[in-house]
Design an enzyme around this catalytic site. Structure first.
Site, PDB file in Angstrom:
ATOM      1  N   HIS A 306     -13.303   0.309   1.576  1.00 57.22           N
ATOM      2  CA  HIS A 306     -11.971   1.333   1.231  1.00 57.22           C
ATOM      3  C   HIS A 306     -12.573   1.601  -0.051  1.00 57.22           C
ATOM      4  CE1 HIS A 306      -8.320   2.600   1.084  1.00 57.22           C
ATOM      5  NE2 HIS A 306      -8.457   2.265   2.528  1.00 57.22           N
ATOM      6  N   ASP A 363      -8.214  -1.097   9.696  1.00 61.59           N
ATOM      7  CA  ASP A 363      -8.455  -0.903  10.989  1.00 61.59           C
ATOM      8  C   ASP A 363      -9.821  -1.761  11.846  1.00 61.59           C
ATOM      9  OD1 ASP A 363      -7.646   2.081  11.448  1.00 61.59           O
ATOM     10  OD2 ASP A 363      -9.430   2.664   9.787  1.00 61.59           O
TER      11      ASP A 363
END
Ligand code: ACO
Length: 428
Positions: A306, A363
């Protein structure tokens, strides 16, 4: 006392104001740099640039903290419903009973699509990507609600926001029904937000889908966890489009397009595709990890890494635990969950991932949970978009209301050829 940072260059010096965020992060304000020194800052992909001041969401990526309007995400897991969180993000405070009732009624009153818009579904190929349909249809709302294109007053804005938040479910469910050749199921105003979406997805004429409260709660949680994430790619897109004073429908449609990409919201689809391939025996978890580390390969461990989190994404942590709870209660066993856990275990013990601080992101587990609800893979990112819509709307409004906001127009460092002459065709 105001704080400054000094920049010196070739004998010249400028003092740049330094601003401190509520949570103590420092930002150097370079807005006057070009005028004073004739230079711009270069920050490719804006990894180190704040594009606005915002009161909506706080993230501390090193510590794995996420708060909506100051409230830690962990406190939002069991109690509120998604509609309440949508209000919180957009209007800045938790709604009281009357505000929530009025907003919910506004959503109920706007859940149907204009017949003209509904007919457009018939002209879309059955195998069209649902994110393409969603983006086109959200933009198309501007054709059917032209009275809401200029949303300078609060009431008009609230109507436009309610239309979007309500109709996005209807559009999403209709696109799924069309892809399966199933008749459209109209929304039922007696149902709550998430239950109504499940009803439109899975009921058939004369046979109502029986809503399992466990599934409804899990969907509610997924929407809440996706509701905002400060200046991510799609939200920055919504702000950029909105900064040109484009209307709310057009700006959110652009957000859907950005979210579609596999490096952003589309990653939840890629994660499940990868897990399915492993389950089918085409790939081993160890091979996945090896390929993810191989710079010659294009393979990425989707659902990992991320831009902001250099720690476990708090949303992934919540979803990982919820997966266990939901799978136990609805008595489903999905081998993909075991594979995901194995991949996570391998990655978190591998120095490549440890050194780069790559952890599971939202996700990684969301697709597995959506699968358990019967949501098909190509609808995962659509579900992400339904959840993210309140965040996009909140950011659009914040920017619209900010007197300091101007059209977003970055600079560049030009590295092309210097002036050159046009060559006629016969001289090339
Ligand atoms: N698999 C393998 N290596 C990775 C991964 C991954 N998933 N993510 C990052 N890396 C590596 C990069 O190759 C880079 O290695 P290097 O230093 O040797 O060059 C290093 O880790 C740093 O990564 P960046 O690419 O600089 O990270 P960036 O901030 O640009 O990208 C992103 C973040 C796009 C999320 C990236 O981690 C990624 O592609 N992840 C997989 C896709 C994904 O899950 N996206 C969803 C993100 S969450 C969301 O949008 C909702």
């Amino acid at each position: 006392m105001s704080r400054t940072a000094k920049l010196t260059f070739e004998g010249r010096e400028i003092e740049l104001p330094v601003e401190e965020s509520t949570e103590g992060e420092l930002a150097v304000d370079v807005s006057k740099l070009r005028d004073a020194m004739g230079m711009v800052t270069l920050d490719q992909s804006l990894a180190n640039t704040a594009i606005c001041r915002s009161e909506i969401t706080f993230i501390d990526g090193d510590q794995g903290i996420l708060r909506y309007r100051g409230i830690p995400i962990e406190q939002l897991v069991d109690r509120p419903n998604f509609v309440e969180i949508a209000w919180l993000l957009i209007f800045g405070h938790l709604p009281n009973r009357d505000e929530l009732a009025a907003f919910s009624e506004n959503l109920s009153n706007n859940q149907l699509l204009h017949e003209g818009l509904r007919h457009q579904f018939q002209h879309i190929p059955v195998d069209a990507p649902p994110m393409a349909i969603l983006s086109a249809m959200l933009n198309n709302l501007a054709c059917f609600h032209q009275e809401l294109l200029s949303v300078d007053d609060t009431e008009q804005f609230a109507h436009a926001a309610a239309r979007l938040i309500s109709k996005v479910r209807t559009i999403a469910a209709f696109s799924y029904r069309r892809s399966r050749g199933l008749p459209i199921i109209h929304p039922d105003p007696a149902l709550r937000y998430c239950a109504n979406f499940l009803h439109m997805m899975f009921s058939v004429p004369y046979r109502h889908y029986v809503i399992d409260p466990e599934i409804e709660d899990a969907l509610n949680l997924i929407f809440i966890l996706h509701a905002d994430h400060e200046q991510n790619c799609s939200t920055a897109t919504v702000r950029t489009v909105g900064s040109a004073r484009a209307n709310l429908f057009a700006s959110c449609a652009a957000g859907v397009c950005a979210l579609w990409g596999p490096l952003h919201g589309g990653a939840n689809v890629e994660v499940v595709r990868m897990l399915e391939e492993i389950a089918a025996g085409g790939l081993q978890p160890e091979e996945c990890i090896r390929m993810a580390k191989d710079k010659q390969s294009n393979f990425r461990l989707y659902g990992f890494g991320h831009r902001v989190y250099k720690n476990y994404d708090p949303r992934a942590k919540i979803l990982r635990d919820v997966c266990d709870r939901v799978f136990t209660r609805i008595q489903v066993r999905d081998p993909l969950l075991d594979i995901a856990r194995k991949l996570e275990e391998l990655a978190l013990a591998d120095s490549y991932f440890v050194d780069r601080k790559l952890y599971p992101n939202v996700d990684f587990y969301s697709g597995i949970l959506l699968r358990a609800m019967g949501i098909p893979t190509n609808m995962f990112t659509v579900c992400f978009a339904i959840g993210r819509l309140p965040g996009w709307i909140a950011h659009w409004k914040e920017q619209h209301d900010d007197p300091a906001s101007r059209i977003i127009r970055p600079r560049q460092v030009y590295i092309g050829v210097k002036q050159t002459d046009y060559a006629p065709m016969n001289e090339r």
